[in-house]
Design an enzyme around this catalytic site. Structure first.
Site, short mmCIF file in Angstrom:
data_model
loop_
_atom_site.label_atom_id
_atom_site.label_comp_id
_atom_site.label_asym_id
_atom_site.label_seq_id
_atom_site.Cartn_x
_atom_site.Cartn_y
_atom_site.Cartn_z
CB THR A 107 -0.97 -0.02 1.09
OG1 THR A 107 -1.51 1.41 1.39
CG2 THR A 107 0.04 0.03 2.70
CD GLU A 109 -2.39 5.33 3.89
OE1 GLU A 109 -1.91 5.89 4.93
OE2 GLU A 109 -3.14 5.79 3.21
CE1 TYR A 131 -4.03 -1.83 5.29
CE2 TYR A 131 -3.48 0.46 4.54
CZ TYR A 131 -3.58 -0.84 4.36
OH TYR A 131 -3.75 -1.33 2.88
CE LYS A 135 -1.84 -4.15 3.35
NZ LYS A 135 -2.12 -5.38 2.71
#
Length: 209
Positions: A107, A109, A131, A135
């Site tokens: 991601t 992110e 999150y 990840k």
């Protein structure tokens, strides 16, 4: 044939893949076969992978809502981070290291507090949520398995990708659905979170390509 893992629920949670059933009304499977399982359960992952003996595995499973990851931080770490490790370890346990290709849906992110614009593959990671941090663990465990066992394992760093199947609690769907409800007189207003957040968007079809 495509196999998938679905979490057990007291209500149907396959709404976004209904069209893939041979008979959607009766939930009769055709070229898609679903197995009950969970990324938090290593035993079931080993059983499923050993039974199916897949040639390709795509890990698209995650608790992927950034805001909710602050409320469910431990669960997010367990599913998004350690869940990826469980899948990779299941491949190794089942003796499929030399025959499986593994894709991890990473991601944007990971970049979080971005260190440069635009980001590229060498941009330093700086996750800003549970999150993103979970990840990031998943990203590096994929790299570790690739380098330690010569497994065909890759990370795809995906920026926001939209489609009509986007969940209703994500910002794009929340805005479009709320505007429609306001127009129909069903609600007066709605609230959003961090208005200073900036994101790039693409379409899911392009990301699959």
């Amino acid at each position: 044939q495509v196999h998938g893992i679905v979490r057990r629920s007291s209500s149907f949670n396959t709404g976004r893949i209904e069209h893939l059933y041979k008979n959607p009304q009766a939930h009769i499977e055709g070229n898609m076969k679903l197995h009950y399982g969970d990324l938090t359960d290593s035993t079931c992952l080993v059983k499923i992978i050993n039974e199916v003996k897949p040639t390709e595995i795509y890990n698209l499973g995650a608790q992927s809502h950034v805001k909710i990851s602050f409320d469910l931080a431990e669960y997010t770490a367990d599913v998004d981070g350690v869940g990826t490790l469980r899948l990779l370890d299941a491949i190794k346990t089942c003796g499929l290291i030399n025959s499986v290709k593994f894709y991890q849906a990473s991601t944007s992110e990971l970049f979080g507090k971005v260190q440069e614009i635009p980001q590229k593959e060498t941009t330093p990671f700086y996750p800003r949520s549970p999150y993103g941090a979970a990840k990031l663990y998943a990203y590096w465990i994929v790299v570790n398995f690739r380098e330690a066992y010569n497994l065909f394992a890759v990370n795809g760093i995906l920026f926001n990708h939209e489609s009509p199947r986007r969940g209703a609690n994500f910002v794009t769907r929340k805005i479009s659905r709320s505007v429609a409800k306001i127009h129909l007189g069903q609600m007066d207003c709605f609230s959003l979170g961090n208005l200073d957040a900036k994101r790039d968007w693409g379409h899911a079809r392009d990301y699959v390509e």
